[in-house]
Write a protein that holds these residues in place. Structure first.
Motif, PDB file in Angstrom:
ATOM      1  N   LEU A  24       0.852  -1.198   0.000  1.00 46.97           N
ATOM      2  CA  LEU A  24       0.000   0.000   0.000  1.00 46.97           C
ATOM      3  C   LEU A  24       0.882   1.242   0.000  1.00 46.97           C
ATOM      4  CD1 LEU A  24      -2.991   0.854   0.166  1.00 46.97           C
ATOM      5  CD2 LEU A  24      -2.777   0.803   2.647  1.00 46.97           C
ATOM      6  N   THR A  25       0.709   2.098  -1.004  1.00 44.64           N
ATOM      7  CA  THR A  25       1.484   3.339  -1.044  1.00 44.64           C
ATOM      8  C   THR A  25       0.863   4.382  -0.118  1.00 44.64           C
ATOM      9  OG1 THR A  25       0.194   4.240  -2.882  1.00 44.64           O
ATOM     10  CG2 THR A  25       2.126   2.899  -3.435  1.00 44.64           C
ATOM     11  N   ILE A  26       1.653   5.390   0.226  1.00 43.63           N
ATOM     12  CA  ILE A  26       1.139   6.472   1.080  1.00 43.63           C
ATOM     13  C   ILE A  26      -0.029   7.181   0.394  1.00 43.63           C
ATOM     14  CG2 ILE A  26       1.693   8.688   2.140  1.00 43.63           C
ATOM     15  CD1 ILE A  26       3.004   6.445   3.601  1.00 43.63           C
ATOM     16  N   GLU A  27       0.098   7.391  -0.903  1.00 42.21           N
ATOM     17  CA  GLU A  27      -0.964   8.068  -1.652  1.00 42.21           C
ATOM     18  C   GLU A  27      -2.241   7.230  -1.663  1.00 42.21           C
ATOM     19  OE1 GLU A  27      -1.591  10.289  -5.986  1.00 42.21           O
ATOM     20  OE2 GLU A  27       0.140   8.979  -5.630  1.00 42.21           O
ATOM     21  N   GLY A  28      -2.080   5.919  -1.862  1.00 39.06           N
ATOM     22  CA  GLY A  28      -3.240   5.037  -1.841  1.00 39.06           C
ATOM     23  C   GLY A  28      -3.866   4.955  -0.462  1.00 39.06           C
TER      24      GLY A  28
END
Length: 1172
Positions: free
Chosen positions: A706-710
């Motif tokens: 999981l990316t920070i943006e996601g």
């Protein structure tokens, strides 16, 4: 004589003889021997329990001394507690509560002992004996209440003294019910007591369950009174918690008092006719009964059918409940007499040209399908379905319920064919139906699944683009995530083609609702597995090719077409995320995360186009919106945009800060897209939080993270989803409510949401710590370079993620359901702070540990919006404890935030409506956390510092975030805090001297506030002081004047000082009344009469206090000259123009307490005369 009778009694062996002797004793012996006889009777009472009724009757006729009677009472109570049978309980009650010259305290003690002694265990005997004992005991208690007002008041006091739920006993509800039957006066008292205990969470549902289980015979005998009492609670408009409790009482009546069900139903239906605002609760009760055992309602089906005649006056929620109830009665009862009637009503409503009635037909049809699709025995034979199954292929079913259900589905589909928004409603309602764990025939499920899947495939999926160019717009297949090995040929969702063609048969708005129905049916058919349709997750989409940088040069129609494509694509991707987020296949997770990034990009593009183009755009609706008042809201919302891209009028309120003038604010990117109505994300996305958080911007197909943006996108949408469901307080809608909601509180749904958040907490807290670590690294780097914190897209994502975590936790811990589920709350707190995970730790200590755990993260609140979310989280935790430590932490945190000068990401000082709203929240929390003496010091500090507020960039020395534009917010919160804290102190047990000290400080603060208002001479300050001073002066009238009257002789100087200080405030208020007329201030002028009446009341109360202390000569009263606030005399004809509105006034948030202040400003005549 007495000795001989006692000896004779001891010698006699026959029970009959002994009873005759005991009965004759009061008539034979003289009064002087009664005490001796009582002692002997007491001895025999302990030895032979079979003689209890006769002995207690004998003792009740004796003339005993108070000391002897007290001894007898204690011994009788001890015997009562040790009895193994309950037959004699009524005799004990009659003896202990018989009228005597006892004091109120003594009665209170006896009744408290009696309350503890009365208990009917199953070991007492057979059920008939227990039932008889309970009814006779209740009758004896009622007789004692009727015969003695002291006894009834003592019972009321014993019950009302229970301040905690653990102190309550089932018998307390029975006592209140008995009190309710005695008189009209007691009825009102019992109703008020019950409402108070329900509001304070003293009465809980488990106590109600125990009461109905233990005291069924008493409740049956007093059924009429029980129903009237419950109805009075159900009618309560002030608090929906009370209505919820009354609803549960009726639920218990149906489950426990089986023989009385028909009477209860008749009373409910009568109440439904008489009381309009009770209709929803009554329908909820009846639907719950029908769900458990519909045969109970069958005898009343004709009366139920009459509910249709009153549907014109019902809102959409009530209509849903009525239709669900009638369909249940029609289609689940054997040989139902109303089945044909209901079926005819469905057909008639679906054929109506009135949209509102057609909506009712769709909903009624869905409920009919709900009860028909379960099928009957003999309908389980397998079906042979063709490849082109559709809604019209109903002939494949035999005659019976399944065929009728399929016919209704086909009828709804045919009737709504020309109304796309109705079809959207149809699909959404079916999806909600199949999401529930209800019975459904496998054949019907297979038929419906194939029908809707074929519909999706034939109408919305293409393998080639027929027309690749429309005018200046080119179409192509985009966003494909499927690899060549996964598919035989490239297919795409034809969004662009369908929008351009605008076909009457196929409308693009059906795409997302239809897929939601498809995935719900496939989940149901394949036990939670979506492998049969997982190819859709990576399927391409037919979209226009466009360069956003050149969007301004395109035609308006082309821009609208592009925006429509983006909005429908966003909705499609959102439904894909909802569907596949619950799947466990790691290969699908990588595609989901990529879809999330694509959705974010598309939402940003929509925002960018709306901000940079000069068009009027109608945002497509994603569903048929029906208001609570059953009005169909237009399916498009207009968004008229103005020329300048920096114009704040096109931004939501939360985006109007200094950052909108020179650079994008931290909030604008995240909140603006939320104003566009997209398909909501479900709580299935919480399962995506189980993945680890990664700093990488690219998504690995093999081991996706999981990316920070996601994460930012997911957590923000979870907040949007749960906030309207996990409410903190049940509010009754009134005429004055400004926030109109189209939803009602669903307790079961809220419980499911809370459980979902609880299961996600461990992973959420792991991501929280990861984000904190990233922010700490960036902060340390800035400190080492001796520079300010550098803002970029990554830091924005981190800070917004942190803010939304705080928001989600605040909503979760504010949830009203924790009042009845403390165990879930404790477990959640232990997850938040594992260091406090010791199960032996007290709840209060656990809360303190969690708050201290969060306190260490205060320094990471680098933006004001994050600080407000953080302090709201602390405030939500404070609501469960009165701990002084938490109180101090909350106050210090708010003080720290107010003492900080907040800046936007571009370095400019924060200002604007959002900034002032945030300061309003912080000021409210900070000021309400202080004591009166601390408020006095704050007022003095403000009085010294206001001269520094010369221009808009100046701020207070003590509170750096308070400037000229938002000082009115702080000022009015000071007035609110003064009243609330004063009222809180008055409820404490203060001595008379402490009361005087309190009023000395309060009146001085009022004087400081009047001096500030006079010095600043602005309408906002004058208006705030006018409204905020009134409730405090009212408190002084009711509490301060009596103390001054009592203490005037012993503390004359202190009393006079209070009156002189207050006189300066009241004279300023009198001048303000004149000033409002001079300035033609209509708002203040409307409140002048009530203010002047209050000031006159104060004058006469002061005079009365002085007269009571023989000082009437010191009081002189005359007529004041009409002066303005500067002390200048106003001539009779003089008037001035209205105030000019200051530049900053339109940036001030509304005062939440305005409605309360208005009620205080316009009290009824009776209230004022009572004060006088």
């Amino acid at each position: 004589m007495s000795t001989n009778l006692i000896n004779l009694l001891d010698i006699a062996s026959e029970k009959f003889v002994r009873l005759e002797i005991i009965t004759a004793i009061p008539d034979i012996i003289g009064d002087q021997e009664h005490d001796n006889v009582a002692v002997e009777m007491s001895r025999i009472l302990s030895e032979d329990h079979e003689l209890i009724p006769a002995i207690l009757d004998c003792l009740s006729y004796l003339c005993l001394s108070d000391e002897q009677y007290e001894k007898l009472q204690k011994k009788t109570i001890n015997i009562l507690m040790s009895l193994s049978k309950c037959n004699y309980f009524p005799n004990f009650v009659k003896f202990l509560l018989m009228p005597r010259g006892m004091t109120d305290c003594k009665y209170l003690e006896v009744i408290n002992d009696l309350r503890n002694a009365l208990g009917w265990s199953t070991s007492f005997g057979n059920p008939q004996d227990i039932a008889s004992s309970q009814v006779l005991t209740a009758t004896a208690i009622r007789n004692s209440m009727v015969s003695s007002k002291v006894v009834s008041n003592a019972w009321m006091k014993v019950v009302s003294n229970c301040k905690e739920s653990c102190e309550q006993k089932p018998i307390d509800i029975i006592i209140m019910l008995i009190l309710y039957t005695t008189s009209e006066e007691k009825q009102k008292q019992v109703e008020l007591l019950l409402m108070k205990q329900i509001k304070n969470n003293v009465l809980k549902e488990d106590l109600l369950v125990a009461t109905f289980k233990t005291f069924k015979p008493i409740l049956e005998v007093n059924l009429r009174s029980l129903i009237i009492l419950t109805n009075s609670l159900l009618k309560a408009k002030s608090n929906l918690e009370i209505q919820e409790f009354a609803t549960y009482m009726y639920t218990q009546m149906f489950s426990t008092l089986e023989e009385c069900c028909q009477t209860i139903i008749a009373e409910l239906l009568q109440l439904c006719s008489d009381c309009k605002h009770c209709v929803m609760n009554i329908l909820t009760i009846l639907n719950n009964v029908a769900e458990k055992n519909v045969t109970i309602l069958k005898p009343q089906y004709l009366q139920m059918l009459m509910l249709l005649d009153r549907m014109d006056d019902m809102n959409i929620f009530e209509k849903r409940a009525v239709l669900n109830l009638l369909c249940c009665l029609a289609y689940t009862c054997e040989n139902s007499a109303i089945r044909d009637d209901v079926h005819m009503i469905i057909r008639k409503e679906l054929g109506s040209s009135n949209p509102t009635i057609k909506v009712q037909g769709v909903i009624a049809g869905i409920y009919a399908v709900k009860y028909l699709m379960a099928g009957k025995n003999g309908e389980d034979t397998s079906l042979h379905l063709s490849n082109d199954v559709s809604f019209s292929s109903v002939d494949q079913f035999r005659e019976g319920d399944l065929r009728e259900a399929a016919q209704i589905v086909e009828l709804i589909s045919r009737s709504t064919r020309q109304f796309p928004d109705m079809i959207v409603l149809f699909y959404d309602e079916l999806s909600k139906l199949f999401e529930r764990p209800i019975a459904i025939n496998k054949n019907f499920l297979v038929w419906l699944t194939d029908a809707v899947t074929n519909d999706l495939q034939q109408n919305f999926i293409v393998d080639d683009i027929e027309d690749r160019q429309f005018g200046n717009i080119k179409l192509s297949m985009q966003f494909c995530l499927n690899s060549d090995s996964e598919i035989d040929e490239v297919t795409a969702i034809n969004i662009g083609g369908l929008i351009w063609k605008c076909s009457n048969d196929i409308n693009i708005c059906l795409l997302s609702p239809l897929f939601q129905l498809v995935q719900v049916l496939h989940l149901r058919q394949h036990d939670g597995n979506l492998s049969s349709v997982d190819v859709l997750l990576g399927c391409a989409v037919v979209m226009p090719i466009c360069d956003i940088d050149e969007i301004k040069d395109k035609d308006i129609d082309d821009i609208r077409f592009i925006l429509d494509c983006f909005v429908y694509c966003i909705n499609w991707f959102r439904e894909l995320i909802n569907a596949f987020a619950s799947q466990n296949d790691p290969h699908l997770h990588a595609k989901i995360f990529k879809r999330i990034l694509q959705v974010q990009q598309l939402e940003s593009l929509v925002e960018r186009i709306l901000l940079t183009t000069n068009i009027t755009y109608k945002i497509p609706s994603n569903t048929l919106n029906i208001s609570k008042d059953d009005k169909i809201i237009p399916k498009v919302q207009s968004n008229k945009l103005k020329n300048s891209s920096n114009d704040e009028s096109i931004l939501p309120e939360t985006g109007r800060t200094q950052g909108t003038q020179n650079s994008k604010s931290l909030k604008s990117k995240t909140d603006f897209a939320a104003t566009v109505c997209y398909r909501p994300l479900s709580l299935n996305v919480t399962k995506l939080l189980n993945h680890a958080l990664s700093n990488c911007e690219e998504i690995d197909d093999i081991s996706p993270a999981l990316t920070i943006e996601g994460f930012k996108y997911i957590i923000r949408n979870i907040c949007f989803t749960v906030e309207p469901i996990l409410i903190s307080k049940l509010k009754q809608k009134t005429f004055f409510n400004k926030n109109d909601t189209n939803t009602i509180y669903d307790k079961s749904k809220a419980g499911d949401y809370a459980k979902c958040i609880y299961e996600s907490l461990p992973h959420l807290m792991g991501h929280f710590k990861c984000i904190i670590s990233e922010i700490e690294i960036l902060s340390d780097s800035a400190s080492q370079n001796e520079s300010e914190f550098i803002y970029n897209s990554k830091t924005d994502d981190l800070l917004v993620s942190l803010e939304n975590i705080y928001n989600l936790l605040a909503v979760y811990f504010k949830w009203i359901g924790f009042k009845s589920d403390i165990a879930l709350l404790k477990t959640s707190l232990r997850i938040i702070n594992p260091m406090a995970g010791d199960s032996s730790l007290a709840f209060k200590d656990l809360l303190v540990a969690v708050v201290k755990c969060f306190q260490q993260y205060e320094k990471y609140c680098l933006q004001l919006s994050t600080a407000v979310s953080f302090i709201e989280l602390l405030k939500s935790l404070q609501g469960y404890s009165s701990s002084r430590e938490i109180h101090i932490i909350l106050k210090d945190t708010a003080n720290n935030f107010l003492s900080k000068q907040w800046k936007a990401p571009n370095g400019a000082l924060e200002r604007g409506l959002l900034f002032n709203k945030s300061i309003d929240s912080l000021a409210k929390i900070y000021l309400l956390s202080n004591e009166v003496l601390e408020l006095k010091n704050i007022a003095l500090s403000l009085l010294r510092d206001i001269d520094t507020l010369k221009n808009r960039n100046n701020s207070l020395n003590s509170f750096k975030s308070i400037n000229k534009s938002n000082f009115p917010v702080f000022y009015r919160n000071l007035g609110t805090a003064l009243h609330e804290i004063t009222k809180l102190n008055l409820n404490k047990r203060l001595t008379n001297e402490e009361h005087l000290d309190l009023w000395k400080d309060v009146t001085y603060i009022l004087k400081c506030m009047s001096d500030m208002a006079k010095s600043l001479d602005s309408r906002s300050y004058l208006s705030s002081f006018f409204k905020k001073s009134l409730p405090t002066i009212k408190l002084f009238l009711s509490h301060g004047i009596p103390i001054i009257e009592l203490q005037f002789k012993s503390q004359t100087q202190e009393a006079l000082e209070i009156l002189k200080t207050l006189q300066q405030t009241t004279r300023f208020l009198q001048s303000l009344c004149c000033h409002s007329r001079l300035k033609k201030d209509s708002v203040l002028m409307s409140k002048v009469p009530s203010m002047r009446q209050l000031l006159e009341t104060l004058i006469y109360k002061v005079k009365a206090a002085l007269t009571a202390n023989n000082c009437s000569e010191a009081f002189w009263m005359g007529n004041l000259k009409n002066k303005n606030i500067h002390g200048e005399v106003i001539t009779s004809q003089q008037s001035e123009e209205e105030y000019s509105v200051e530049d900053c006034d339109d940036q001030l948030p509304e005062d939440d307490s305005d409605e309360t202040d208005d009620e205080m400003m316009t009290p009824d005549t009776k209230g004022l005369s009572d004060i006088v």
